[in-house]
Design an enzyme around this catalytic site. Structure first.
Site, PDB file in Angstrom:
ATOM      1  N   TYR A 164      -2.354  -1.128   9.794  1.00 37.59           N
ATOM      2  CA  TYR A 164      -1.972  -1.005   8.988  1.00 37.59           C
ATOM      3  C   TYR A 164      -1.037  -0.871   8.262  1.00 37.59           C
ATOM      4  CZ  TYR A 164      -4.018  -0.778   4.186  1.00 37.59           C
ATOM      5  OH  TYR A 164      -3.979  -1.376   3.138  1.00 37.59           O
ATOM      6  N   SER A 213       0.872  -1.141  -0.225  1.00 35.25           N
ATOM      7  CA  SER A 213       0.054   0.048  -0.055  1.00 35.25           C
ATOM      8  C   SER A 213       0.680   1.469  -0.431  1.00 35.25           C
ATOM      9  CB  SER A 213      -0.708   0.089   1.075  1.00 35.25           C
ATOM     10  OG  SER A 213      -1.784   1.396   1.810  1.00 35.25           O
TER      11      SER A 213
HETATM   12  P1  NAD Z   1     -11.734  -6.236  -0.009  1.00 37.51           P
HETATM   13  O1  NAD Z   1     -12.236  -5.924   1.150  1.00 37.51           O
HETATM   14  O2  NAD Z   1     -12.285  -5.782  -1.287  1.00 37.51           O
HETATM   15  O3  NAD Z   1     -10.712  -7.328  -0.783  1.00 37.51           O
HETATM   16  C1  NAD Z   1     -10.815  -8.403   0.609  1.00 37.51           C
HETATM   17  C2  NAD Z   1     -10.187  -9.186   0.492  1.00 37.51           C
HETATM   18  O4  NAD Z   1      -9.317  -9.614   1.661  1.00 37.51           O
HETATM   19  C3  NAD Z   1     -11.366 -10.093   0.500  1.00 37.51           C
HETATM   20  O5  NAD Z   1     -11.307 -11.048  -0.359  1.00 37.51           O
HETATM   21  C4  NAD Z   1     -11.451 -11.145   1.706  1.00 37.51           C
HETATM   22  O6  NAD Z   1     -12.335 -11.743   1.657  1.00 37.51           O
HETATM   23  C5  NAD Z   1     -10.160 -11.637   1.965  1.00 37.51           C
HETATM   24  N1  NAD Z   1     -10.244 -11.698   3.247  1.00 37.51           N
HETATM   25  C6  NAD Z   1     -10.322 -10.649   4.443  1.00 37.51           C
HETATM   26  N2  NAD Z   1     -10.009 -11.376   5.660  1.00 37.51           N
HETATM   27  C7  NAD Z   1      -9.037 -13.081   5.270  1.00 37.51           C
HETATM   28  C8  NAD Z   1      -8.655 -14.108   5.712  1.00 37.51           C
HETATM   29  N3  NAD Z   1      -8.420 -13.915   6.947  1.00 37.51           N
HETATM   30  N4  NAD Z   1      -8.145 -14.732   5.291  1.00 37.51           N
HETATM   31  C9  NAD Z   1      -8.789 -14.497   3.776  1.00 37.51           C
HETATM   32  N5  NAD Z   1      -8.865 -13.764   3.331  1.00 37.51           N
HETATM   33  C10 NAD Z   1      -9.003 -12.744   3.951  1.00 37.51           C
HETATM   34  O7  NAD Z   1     -10.115  -5.222   0.268  1.00 37.51           O
HETATM   35  P2  NAD Z   1      -9.035  -4.555  -1.409  1.00 37.51           P
HETATM   36  O8  NAD Z   1      -9.146  -3.729  -1.236  1.00 37.51           O
HETATM   37  O9  NAD Z   1      -9.061  -5.012  -2.522  1.00 37.51           O
HETATM   38  O10 NAD Z   1      -7.759  -4.893  -0.985  1.00 37.51           O
HETATM   39  C11 NAD Z   1      -7.255  -5.760  -1.023  1.00 37.51           C
HETATM   40  C12 NAD Z   1      -6.122  -5.560  -0.535  1.00 37.51           C
HETATM   41  O11 NAD Z   1      -5.235  -4.107  -1.171  1.00 37.51           O
HETATM   42  C13 NAD Z   1      -5.232  -5.582   1.104  1.00 37.51           C
HETATM   43  O12 NAD Z   1      -3.955  -6.365   0.913  1.00 37.51           O
HETATM   44  C14 NAD Z   1      -5.213  -3.958   1.019  1.00 37.51           C
HETATM   45  O13 NAD Z   1      -4.901  -3.604   2.059  1.00 37.51           O
HETATM   46  C15 NAD Z   1      -4.733  -3.739   0.261  1.00 37.51           C
HETATM   47  N6  NAD Z   1      -4.882  -2.174  -0.493  1.00 37.51           N
HETATM   48  C16 NAD Z   1      -6.054  -2.183  -0.909  1.00 37.51           C
HETATM   49  C17 NAD Z   1      -5.779  -0.659  -1.018  1.00 37.51           C
HETATM   50  C18 NAD Z   1      -7.395   0.516  -0.974  1.00 37.51           C
HETATM   51  O14 NAD Z   1      -7.660   1.638  -1.659  1.00 37.51           O
HETATM   52  N7  NAD Z   1      -8.289  -0.086  -1.630  1.00 37.51           N
HETATM   53  C19 NAD Z   1      -4.887   0.617  -1.179  1.00 37.51           C
HETATM   54  C20 NAD Z   1      -4.239   0.642  -0.972  1.00 37.51           C
HETATM   55  C21 NAD Z   1      -3.673  -1.721  -1.065  1.00 37.51           C
END
Ligand code: NAD
Length: 277
Positions: A172, A159
């Site tokens: 985080y 991130s």
């Molecule tokens: P999201 O909530 O859409 O997806 C998260 C996924 O992780 C889902 O499939 C969920 O079921 C899974 N998950 C959660 N807990 C779990 C567990 N205990 N075991 C297995 N799976 C689990 O979120 P996203 O925004 O797509 O995030 C995906 C990644 O991207 C994360 O690591 C997040 O930190 C990172 N990220 C997101 C953003 C953003 O702005 N959305 C920015 C930077 C980084």
């Protein structure tokens, strides 16, 4: 793999795709960025292990949709990555189903926002377990096969918060900085083995994880969700727009390709200029 494809009725006859015959695990791929990554890698021919927390009906629907669209095998694994044993079981089941894992996208992540004094310790533990420790456990498990085959791609979804801090996101930010550090160590240890390990560092991407933050901040500050997006989230992002899941997925697919063979140990920003400040 070819035999598996034939037995599954999925032997393709079209032109070769860049990742045909490769096996990819994408953790946390039942929604958001992970689902877009799974879709993109499947489109390039990889066999996909989907993982995340969702009900059986939704998992089946996702597998069928990806298989139908891309004519490549897709299976769902419900491993809860907060437990170390579940992470290694996920890798072992994937190997049994499809063969050695050649692409690992460590993407699963959760968030909790609050000042350190009020931050629930159980949220700290869960965020560190899922966002950081699971990356270690999965990497540790896939590396021996990657070394034996002399080829592997590990992409860690970190991130912008792996590079800079923001208030109220102690766990985080700590976990994502840890992911960037672990990425560097993995890259150095595997540099001569045909394996690359990189982190991608998205800024804000509109997914369920961020939608939940928008709702919480609107309620906390008594302002509209639009105002939260404008004055809190995108205030950080110079392009003034969310990065898209497709932009992140295409970057990850590039890192799996031959042109990226010398990119390892990098933390690649996809943040609209946020960390250029
Ligand atoms: P999201 O909530 O859409 O997806 C998260 C996924 O992780 C889902 O499939 C969920 O079921 C899974 N998950 C959660 N807990 C779990 C567990 N205990 N075991 C297995 N799976 C689990 O979120 P996203 O925004 O797509 O995030 C995906 C990644 O991207 C994360 O690591 C997040 O930190 C990172 N990220 C997101 C953003 C953003 O702005 N959305 C920015 C930077 C980084």
């Amino acid at each position: 793999m070819v035999r598996f494809l034939q037995s599954a009725g999925l032997d393709r006859t079209g032109p070769a795709r860049p990742l045909d015959g490769r096996v990819a695990i994408v953790t946390g791929s039942t929604s958001g960025i992970g689902l877009a990554v799974a879709d993109t890698l499947a489109g390039q021919g990889a066999a996909i292990v989907l993982n995340g927390l969702c009900d059986a009906g939704e998992a089946e629907r996702l597998c069928r949709a990806l298989t139908d669209r891309h004519r490549t095998p897709v299976r769902y694994d419900d491993a809860d990555l907060s437990r170390a044993g579940a992470v290694t079981d996920l890798v072992d089941r994937s190997v049994r189903a499809f063969g050695p894992v050649e692409i690992l996208v460590n993407n699963a992540g959760i968030q909790h926002v609050g000042p350190i004094e009020d931050f629930p310790p159980e949220q700290w533990d869960a965020i560190l377990a899922i966002n950081l420790s699971a990356v270690f456990h999965a990497t540790r498990r896939v590396l021996p096969d990657m070394r034996r085959r002399g080829w592997g791609r590990i992409i860690n979804v970190a991130s912008a918060h792996g590079l800079i801090g923001s208030p109220f996101k102690s766990a985080y930010v700590a976990a994502k900085h840890g992911v960037v550090g672990l990425t560097k160590v993995t890259a150095l240890e595997t540099a001569e083995a045909g394996i690359t390990c990189n982190a991608v560092c998205p800024g804000y991407v509109l997914t369920p994880l961020v939608e939940q933050q928008v709702r919480a901040q609107a309620a906390a500050h008594g302002i509209s969700e639009d105002e939260v997006v404008r004055t809190v989230l995108l205030a950080e992002q110079p392009t003034k727009r969310f990065a898209t899941v497709e932009e992140v997925a295409e970057t990850i697919a590039f890192l799996c390709g031959p042109a990226a063979a010398s990119i390892t140990g990098a933390a690649i920003s996809i943040d609209g200029g946020w960390t250029a400040h």
